[in-house]
Write a protein that holds these residues in place. Sequence first.
Motif, PDB file in Angstrom:
ATOM      1  N   ARG A 137       0.787  -1.111   0.341  1.00  0.00           N
ATOM      2  CA  ARG A 137      -0.202   0.279   0.360  1.00  0.00           C
ATOM      3  C   ARG A 137       0.748   1.075   0.125  1.00  0.00           C
ATOM      4  O   ARG A 137       0.645   2.220  -0.816  1.00  0.00           O
ATOM      5  N   ALA A 138       1.996   1.319   1.018  1.00  0.00           N
ATOM      6  CA  ALA A 138       3.090   2.391   0.983  1.00  0.00           C
ATOM      7  C   ALA A 138       3.389   2.709  -0.530  1.00  0.00           C
ATOM      8  O   ALA A 138       3.554   3.479  -0.864  1.00  0.00           O
ATOM      9  N   PHE A 139       4.137   1.231  -0.877  1.00  0.00           N
ATOM     10  CA  PHE A 139       4.415   1.413  -2.380  1.00  0.00           C
ATOM     11  C   PHE A 139       3.723   2.581  -2.908  1.00  0.00           C
ATOM     12  O   PHE A 139       4.654   3.100  -3.496  1.00  0.00           O
ATOM     13  N   LYS A 140       2.814   1.334  -3.291  1.00  0.00           N
ATOM     14  CA  LYS A 140       2.324   2.407  -4.407  1.00  0.00           C
ATOM     15  C   LYS A 140       1.027   3.309  -4.023  1.00  0.00           C
ATOM     16  O   LYS A 140       1.392   4.074  -5.184  1.00  0.00           O
ATOM     17  N   SER A 141       1.621   3.796  -3.548  1.00  0.00           N
ATOM     18  CA  SER A 141       0.919   5.433  -2.852  1.00  0.00           C
ATOM     19  C   SER A 141       1.916   6.213  -3.879  1.00  0.00           C
ATOM     20  O   SER A 141       1.832   7.058  -3.397  1.00  0.00           O
ATOM     21  N   GLU A 142       2.991   5.330  -3.117  1.00  0.00           N
ATOM     22  CA  GLU A 142       4.183   6.441  -3.126  1.00  0.00           C
ATOM     23  C   GLU A 142       4.750   6.510  -4.270  1.00  0.00           C
ATOM     24  O   GLU A 142       5.214   7.828  -5.143  1.00  0.00           O
ATOM     25  N   SER A 143       4.732   5.512  -4.628  1.00  0.00           N
ATOM     26  CA  SER A 143       5.196   5.234  -6.405  1.00  0.00           C
ATOM     27  C   SER A 143       4.209   5.544  -7.203  1.00  0.00           C
ATOM     28  O   SER A 143       4.553   5.740  -8.457  1.00  0.00           O
ATOM     29  N   GLY A 144       2.864   4.630  -7.253  1.00  0.00           N
ATOM     30  CA  GLY A 144       2.340   4.863  -8.046  1.00  0.00           C
ATOM     31  C   GLY A 144       2.080   3.566  -8.910  1.00  0.00           C
ATOM     32  O   GLY A 144       1.103   3.019  -9.780  1.00  0.00           O
ATOM     33  N   LEU A 145       3.203   2.543  -8.395  1.00  0.00           N
ATOM     34  CA  LEU A 145       2.810   1.715  -9.202  1.00  0.00           C
ATOM     35  C   LEU A 145       2.961   0.654  -7.975  1.00  0.00           C
ATOM     36  O   LEU A 145       4.002   0.617  -6.703  1.00  0.00           O
ATOM     37  N   SER A 146       3.129  -0.906  -8.641  1.00  0.00           N
ATOM     38  CA  SER A 146       2.820  -1.798  -7.318  1.00  0.00           C
ATOM     39  C   SER A 146       4.695  -2.241  -7.081  1.00  0.00           C
ATOM     40  O   SER A 146       5.799  -1.969  -8.497  1.00  0.00           O
ATOM     41  N   PRO A 147       5.244  -3.058  -6.204  1.00  0.00           N
ATOM     42  CA  PRO A 147       6.609  -3.176  -6.243  1.00  0.00           C
ATOM     43  C   PRO A 147       7.288  -4.362  -7.445  1.00  0.00           C
ATOM     44  O   PRO A 147       8.243  -3.419  -8.010  1.00  0.00           O
TER      45      PRO A 147
END
Length: 132
Positions: free
Chosen positions: A93-103
Motif C-alpha cells: 500500500r505504501a509503495f503504491k501510494s508513494e510510487s504509483g506502481l506496485s513493487p
Amino acid sequence: SRSLVSRARVASYFQELERNFYRPQTIDQVAANLNLSRRRFTELFRFHTGTTWLAHLRELRIKHARHLLSTSSHTVTAIAFECGYEDVSSFYRAFKSESGLSPDQWRRQCTGQNKSADQNKKSGRGNRSIKS
C-alpha cells in the motif's frame, strides 16, 4: 534556552532516522525518548523537515525499497521487512501510494523486463508453443 535544546535534539534525531529508518518505532516512543511531548515533537519535526514524521519515515523506507528493488534479487517480502515494514500488505500500500506502481511493477519497469517482454511479443518470440 530550552527551545534551542529541543530543536537540537530533533535535528539530531532527524540525522539518526536517516540511518535507522528500518527500526520499529512509534511517534510516541520517539517523542518520549527525546523528552518531548508528542505535540511538541511533531511541531519541531515539521519545522525542521517541512513534513510530518510518518510521511518522512515512509519516504525513507520507500526510497530504500526502490534501491533494493533495482539493485538486488531479494524478494519483495524480504525487502518489505528490511525496510522496516512489519507486514507485506502495508508495504505494498505504501509503495503504491508513494510510487504509483506496485513493487513488482516498479522492479520490472526499472530493470527493463517489460521492454524485453514487449519486444518479444512484437517479434513473435514470446510465448511460442512447441509442436511435436
